[in-house]
Design an enzyme around this catalytic site. Structure first.
Site, PDB file in Angstrom:
ATOM      1  N   SER A   1      15.084   6.361   6.217  1.00 10.09           N
ATOM      2  CA  SER A   1      16.640   5.862   6.150  1.00 10.09           C
ATOM      3  C   SER A   1      17.295   5.711   4.753  1.00 10.09           C
ATOM      4  O   SER A   1      17.976   4.958   4.575  1.00 10.09           O
ATOM      5  CB  SER A   1      16.609   4.890   7.099  1.00 10.09           C
ATOM      6  N   ARG A   2      16.490   6.434   3.770  1.00  5.29           N
ATOM      7  CA  ARG A   2      17.037   6.083   2.311  1.00  5.29           C
ATOM      8  C   ARG A   2      16.609   4.772   1.902  1.00  5.29           C
ATOM      9  O   ARG A   2      17.158   4.433   0.877  1.00  5.29           O
ATOM     10  CB  ARG A   2      18.367   6.628   2.084  1.00  5.29           C
ATOM     11  N   LEU A   3      15.937   4.011   2.630  1.00  9.01           N
ATOM     12  CA  LEU A   3      15.354   2.648   2.229  1.00  9.01           C
ATOM     13  C   LEU A   3      14.369   2.881   1.304  1.00  9.01           C
ATOM     14  O   LEU A   3      13.217   2.174   1.416  1.00  9.01           O
ATOM     15  CB  LEU A   3      15.324   1.754   3.334  1.00  9.01           C
TER      16      LEU A   3
END
Length: 228
Positions: A200-202
Site C-alpha cells: 500500500s505504498r507505506l
C-alpha cells in the site's frame, strides 16, 4: 509485464500498481549507527543472495555550475569508510560537471529485493595510487579502451575501433599505463537514505544526515524515519 494504455498516439499511461512486500523491517533502532556500514551490510546481503543481477549499478546525478542536471548509470567499484567510488574519464561530461560543481547524488534500485539507497554528497578525486591499483585490475581490453575513448565527444563510425587497434600495436605485450586523463571519483555523503518497499505504498524509510561540523573522516550522523 507493465500494463499500459495509449489513449492518444502521443501519450503512454502506466496503469500497473506493483505491490512491494519486503519481509524485513527498517527503522532507526534497527540500522547501524553509520550509513556506510549499513550500506555494506545491505550490499553484501543482496550480492550473496544473487537475486539482483548487477547490484553495483547506480545512477549518478551531476549538475553544471548553473545547476543544469544530468544523470547516467555507472558501476560502483568501492564503498569504503569515506564514501562511494567509481572510475571514469576525467574529460567526460560527468567529470567536467563534478569539477565545476562537486555536489552529486547517487541512487541504487534493487527491484528484486524491494530496496533502494539514495545518497547526496560531494565529489572528490581518489588518489593516483588508488586509480593505478584499480586500472591494472581491469581486463586488458578495458585498459586499452580507456585510452581509445575520448569520452562524451562526437566520433565517427569505426573511429574508436581503429584507435583501439593502433593502441594495441603501440602497447604490444607490455603493460598498459594509466592514462593521465582517467581515474576515480569518491562521493563523500552528507545524506544517505535507505528505502524498503511495503504494501500500500507505506514504505519504510530511514535517513542519515551528517551532523553539521563533523569531519569527513570521523562523521557523526543523525538518524530519522521518513514518511513514505
Amino acid at each position: 509485464m507493465t500494463t499500459i494504455a495509449q489513449p492518444t498516439s502521443d501519450k503512454i499511461q502506466i496503469l500497473a500498481h506493483v505491490q512491494y512486500d519486503a519481509p524485513d523491517a527498517l527503522s532507526p533502532s534497527t540500522v547501524a549507527p553509520d550509513p556506510l556500514a549499513q550500506f555494506r551490510a545491505w550490499f553484501k546481503a543482496v550480492s550473496t543472495r544473487g537475486s539482483v543481477r548487477e547490484p553495483e549499478a547506480m545512477t549518478i546525478c551531476t549538475a553544471t555550475a548553473a545547476g543544469v542536471p544530468s544523470a547516467r548509470v555507472v558501476l560502483l567499484k568501492q564503498a569504503d569508510a569515506r564514501g562511494f567510488v567509481f572510475y571514469t574519464n576525467y574529460t567526460s561530461r560527468k567529470s567536467r560537471e563534478l569539477t565545476e560543481n562537486p555536489n552529486a547524488a547517487l541512487a541504487f534500485y534493487w527491484r528484486e529485493e524491494s530496496r533502494q539507497v539514495r545518497v547526496v554528497g560531494r565529489a572528490e578525486r581518489v588518489t593516483r595510487e588508488e586509480s593505478e591499483e584499480y586500472f591494472h585490475s581491469r581486463p586488458r581490453g578495458s585498459q586499452v579502451g580507456a585510452w581509445a575513448s575520448k569520452q562524451s565527444t562526437v566520433v565517427q563510425d569505426g573511429e574508436i575501433q581503429a584507435r583501439a587497434e593502433k593502441l594495441k600495436e603501440r602497447f604490444g605485450a607490455g603493460e598498459v599505463p594509466l592514462p593521465e586523463f582517467w581515474g576515480g571519483w569518491r562521493i563523500v555523503p552528507d545524506e544517505v537514505e535507505f528505502w524498503l518497499g511495503k504494501p500500500s505504498r507505506l514504505h519504510d524509510r530511514v535517513v542519515y544526515t551528517r551532523v553539521e561540523g563533523s569531519s569527513d573522516d570521523a562523521p557523526q550522523w543523525k538518524v530519522d524515519r521518513l514518511a513514505p
